[in-house]
Design an enzyme around this catalytic site. Structure first.
Site, PDB file in Angstrom:
ATOM      1  CB  VAL A  12      -6.063   8.484   8.562  1.00 45.58           C
ATOM      2  CG1 VAL A  12      -4.718   9.190   8.404  1.00 45.58           C
ATOM      3  CG2 VAL A  12      -6.060   7.610   9.817  1.00 45.58           C
ATOM      4  CE1 TYR A  66     -11.282  -0.909   5.802  1.00 41.59           C
ATOM      5  CE2 TYR A  66     -12.414   0.123   7.650  1.00 41.59           C
ATOM      6  CZ  TYR A  66     -11.267  -0.074   6.903  1.00 41.59           C
ATOM      7  OH  TYR A  66     -10.093   0.555   7.267  1.00 41.59           O
ATOM      8  N   GLY A  89       0.838  -1.219   0.000  1.00 37.52           N
ATOM      9  CA  GLY A  89       0.000   0.000   0.000  1.00 37.52           C
ATOM     10  C   GLY A  89       0.855   1.244   0.000  1.00 37.52           C
ATOM     11  CG  PHE A 109      -9.796   4.636   3.574  1.00 40.40           C
ATOM     12  CD1 PHE A 109      -9.436   3.298   3.549  1.00 40.40           C
ATOM     13  CD2 PHE A 109     -10.991   4.977   4.195  1.00 40.40           C
ATOM     14  CE1 PHE A 109     -10.244   2.319   4.121  1.00 40.40           C
ATOM     15  CE2 PHE A 109     -11.803   4.009   4.769  1.00 40.40           C
ATOM     16  CZ  PHE A 109     -11.428   2.680   4.736  1.00 40.40           C
ATOM     17  NE  ARG A 133      -4.811  -1.601  -7.086  1.00 35.43           N
ATOM     18  CZ  ARG A 133      -6.064  -1.221  -6.942  1.00 35.43           C
ATOM     19  NH1 ARG A 133      -7.027  -1.893  -7.538  1.00 35.43           N
ATOM     20  NH2 ARG A 133      -6.377  -0.182  -6.203  1.00 35.43           N
ATOM     21  NE  ARG A 134      -2.857   4.285  -7.008  1.00 34.85           N
ATOM     22  CZ  ARG A 134      -3.395   5.158  -6.159  1.00 34.85           C
ATOM     23  NH1 ARG A 134      -3.935   6.265  -6.608  1.00 34.85           N
ATOM     24  NH2 ARG A 134      -3.408   4.886  -4.861  1.00 34.85           N
TER      25      ARG A 134
HETATM   26  N1  LIG Z   1      -7.683   6.374   6.047  1.00 39.65           N
HETATM   27  C1  LIG Z   1      -8.368   5.944   7.099  1.00 39.65           C
HETATM   28  O1  LIG Z   1      -9.270   6.619   7.620  1.00 39.65           O
HETATM   29  C2  LIG Z   1      -8.022   4.621   7.741  1.00 39.65           C
HETATM   30  C3  LIG Z   1      -8.447   4.396   9.050  1.00 39.65           C
HETATM   31  C4  LIG Z   1      -8.155   3.195   9.676  1.00 39.65           C
HETATM   32  C5  LIG Z   1      -7.442   2.231   8.987  1.00 39.65           C
HETATM   33  N2  LIG Z   1      -7.033   2.459   7.703  1.00 39.65           N
HETATM   34  C6  LIG Z   1      -6.318   1.387   7.009  1.00 39.65           C
HETATM   35  O2  LIG Z   1      -5.007   1.831   6.716  1.00 39.65           O
HETATM   36  C7  LIG Z   1      -4.532   1.181   5.545  1.00 39.65           C
HETATM   37  C8  LIG Z   1      -4.020   2.228   4.582  1.00 39.65           C
HETATM   38  O3  LIG Z   1      -5.117   3.024   4.168  1.00 39.65           O
HETATM   39  P1  LIG Z   1      -4.927   4.515   3.617  1.00 39.65           P
HETATM   40  O4  LIG Z   1      -5.776   5.385   4.451  1.00 39.65           O
HETATM   41  O5  LIG Z   1      -3.506   4.832   3.474  1.00 39.65           O
HETATM   42  O6  LIG Z   1      -5.664   4.361   2.208  1.00 39.65           O
HETATM   43  P2  LIG Z   1      -5.172   4.740   0.743  1.00 39.65           P
HETATM   44  O7  LIG Z   1      -4.510   6.053   0.750  1.00 39.65           O
HETATM   45  O8  LIG Z   1      -6.368   4.530  -0.112  1.00 39.65           O
HETATM   46  O9  LIG Z   1      -4.071   3.610   0.436  1.00 39.65           O
HETATM   47  C9  LIG Z   1      -4.411   2.300   0.169  1.00 39.65           C
HETATM   48  C10 LIG Z   1      -3.228   1.600  -0.448  1.00 39.65           C
HETATM   49  O10 LIG Z   1      -3.598   0.248  -0.755  1.00 39.65           O
HETATM   50  C11 LIG Z   1      -3.183  -0.048  -2.079  1.00 39.65           C
HETATM   51  N3  LIG Z   1      -4.037  -1.028  -2.707  1.00 39.65           N
HETATM   52  C12 LIG Z   1      -5.373  -0.950  -2.881  1.00 39.65           C
HETATM   53  N4  LIG Z   1      -5.828  -2.029  -3.549  1.00 39.65           N
HETATM   54  C13 LIG Z   1      -4.738  -2.807  -3.788  1.00 39.65           C
HETATM   55  C14 LIG Z   1      -4.543  -4.052  -4.438  1.00 39.65           C
HETATM   56  N5  LIG Z   1      -5.569  -4.728  -4.981  1.00 39.65           N
HETATM   57  N6  LIG Z   1      -3.291  -4.564  -4.517  1.00 39.65           N
HETATM   58  C15 LIG Z   1      -2.252  -3.879  -3.986  1.00 39.65           C
HETATM   59  N7  LIG Z   1      -2.366  -2.714  -3.347  1.00 39.65           N
HETATM   60  C16 LIG Z   1      -3.600  -2.178  -3.254  1.00 39.65           C
HETATM   61  C17 LIG Z   1      -3.292   1.299  -2.812  1.00 39.65           C
HETATM   62  O11 LIG Z   1      -2.433   1.325  -3.932  1.00 39.65           O
HETATM   63  P3  LIG Z   1      -2.896   1.162  -5.461  1.00 39.65           P
HETATM   64  O12 LIG Z   1      -4.241   1.781  -5.599  1.00 39.65           O
HETATM   65  O13 LIG Z   1      -1.803   1.848  -6.206  1.00 39.65           O
HETATM   66  O14 LIG Z   1      -2.890  -0.318  -5.686  1.00 39.65           O
HETATM   67  C18 LIG Z   1      -2.775   2.252  -1.750  1.00 39.65           C
HETATM   68  O15 LIG Z   1      -1.380   2.309  -1.795  1.00 39.65           O
HETATM   69  C19 LIG Z   1      -5.712   0.370   4.994  1.00 39.65           C
HETATM   70  O16 LIG Z   1      -5.564  -0.968   5.406  1.00 39.65           O
HETATM   71  C20 LIG Z   1      -6.922   0.985   5.667  1.00 39.65           C
HETATM   72  O17 LIG Z   1      -7.952   0.066   5.820  1.00 39.65           O
HETATM   73  C21 LIG Z   1      -7.300   3.637   7.069  1.00 39.65           C
END
Ligand SMILES: NC(=O)c1ccc[n+]([C@@H]2O[C@H](COP(=O)([O-])OP(=O)(O)OC[C@H]3O[C@@H](n4cnc5c(N)ncnc54)[C@H](OP(=O)(O)O)[C@@H]3O)[C@@H](O)[C@H]2O)c1
Length: 268
Positions: free
Chosen positions: A181, A148, A8, A185, A36-37
């Site tokens: 955060v 989720y 990620g 997401f 992926r990106r």
């Molecule tokens: N933001 C929040 O409010 C929050 C709160 C609690 C927990 N979290 C958790 O924290 C983690 C990181 O989230 P974030 O907030 O940083 O979200 P984000 O900015 O959307 O990042 C998600 C990452 O996951 C990657 N990803 C998504 N689908 C994928 C796939 N099929 N294969 C490989 N990589 C994939 C995306 O990259 P690509 O699209 O380039 O593949 C991106 O790098 C997640 O597990 C999320 O559930 C987030």
């Protein structure tokens, strides 16, 4: 070769984790970054002073997971940090959600996270660290975010148990449980973000920094912000049926206000 592995890594918390591992742990020869990106990962490689090994992979695909496993088998690195941050969430009732999204959350948040952890473990020596991104959503079932929240309850439980399993090997596993955060997401999650979530929205840099600090201190949990600590405590003390009742009442109130907002969006 000493390395870190971050899934990620193309945005949000994964990306911040790469930057901070580079800033604070000079002893690594490279960081393997997965998402992926590809272009985003290339961009990141221009911003950090440690070589990044780029894996442009879709972790929900078995053949892409096999690429990572093959690279590990070939390079036999010593993995000092594994950060599993790849994940996504879709809001809405299950009955209205596509099969792809419903099952995709389980595939990425649970299956891929487990597969990556399992394949990396043989390459981790004493004093290594695993950081698993769970969520505050792990603490309580969430109608309207059901799959989720369930996937994050899995990550929470899995990580705590694994932490105990790996005690003898002196590998610490930290389950990170932030509230909302400010990352991409929510672009993918869809739906309307409730006011209370917008009010407690955290900075990704700070959340990732605390996660790394807690991991270094071998803490099993990393909960960012007093509000989330309080929520965690509430879910321990108050029966879940009462908390769920309050949650459902709040959602009903929000739904009653929604039609007007929807009309405006469509006309736009
Ligand atoms: N933001 C929040 O409010 C929050 C709160 C609690 C927990 N979290 C958790 O924290 C983690 C990181 O989230 P974030 O907030 O940083 O979200 P984000 O900015 O959307 O990042 C998600 C990452 O996951 C990657 N990803 C998504 N689908 C994928 C796939 N099929 N294969 C490989 N990589 C994939 C995306 O990259 P690509 O699209 O380039 O593949 C991106 O790098 C997640 O597990 C999320 O559930 C987030």
């Amino acid at each position: 070769m000493k390395i870190g592995i971050v899934t990620g890594a193309s945005s949000g918390l994964g990306r911040e984790s790469v930057i901070q591992l580079w800033e604070h742990f000079g002893g690594m020869d490279a960081i393997w970054v997965v998402a992926r990106r590809r272009e985003r990962l290339l961009e990141l490689s221009q911003q950090v002073g440690v070589p990044l090994c780029i894996f442009s992979l879709d972790l929900t695909k078995g053949r892409d997971l096999a690429v990572l496993a093959a690279a590990l088998a070939k390079e036999k690195p010593q993995v000092k940090f594994l950060v599993n941050a790849a994940g996504f969430g879709k809001t809405g009732p299950l009955a209205e959600m596509s099969m792809e999204d419903s099952v995709g959350m389980v595939q990425l948040n649970c299956t891929a996270l487990t597969a990556v952890t399992r394949m990396v473990l043989p390459y981790m020596a004493e004093n290594s660290r695993i950081i698993q991104y769970a969520s505050g959503a792990a603490f309580l079932p969430q109608p309207g975010f059901a799959v989720y929240a369930a996937t994050k309850a899995y990550v929470f439980s899995f990580s705590r148990a694994l932490n105990r399993e790996l005690k003898d090997r002196r590998i610490c596993v930290t389950a990170v449980c932030p509230g909302p955060v400010r990352t991409e997401f929510f672009d993918r999650a869809g739906g309307t973000l409730p006011l209370y979530k917008r009010l407690v929205m955290a900075n990704p840099r700070r959340v990732a920094a605390k996660a790394i600090r807690d991991s270094i201190a071998c803490r099993e949990l990393s909960i960012y912000s007093p509000a989330m600590e309080l929520f965690f405590l509430l879910t321990k003390l108050v029966p879940h049926r009462l908390l769920l009742g309050a949650l459902l009442a709040a959602q009903t109130r929000m739904r009653q206000k929604l039609p007007a907002a929807r009309t405006v969006t469509k006309e736009d």
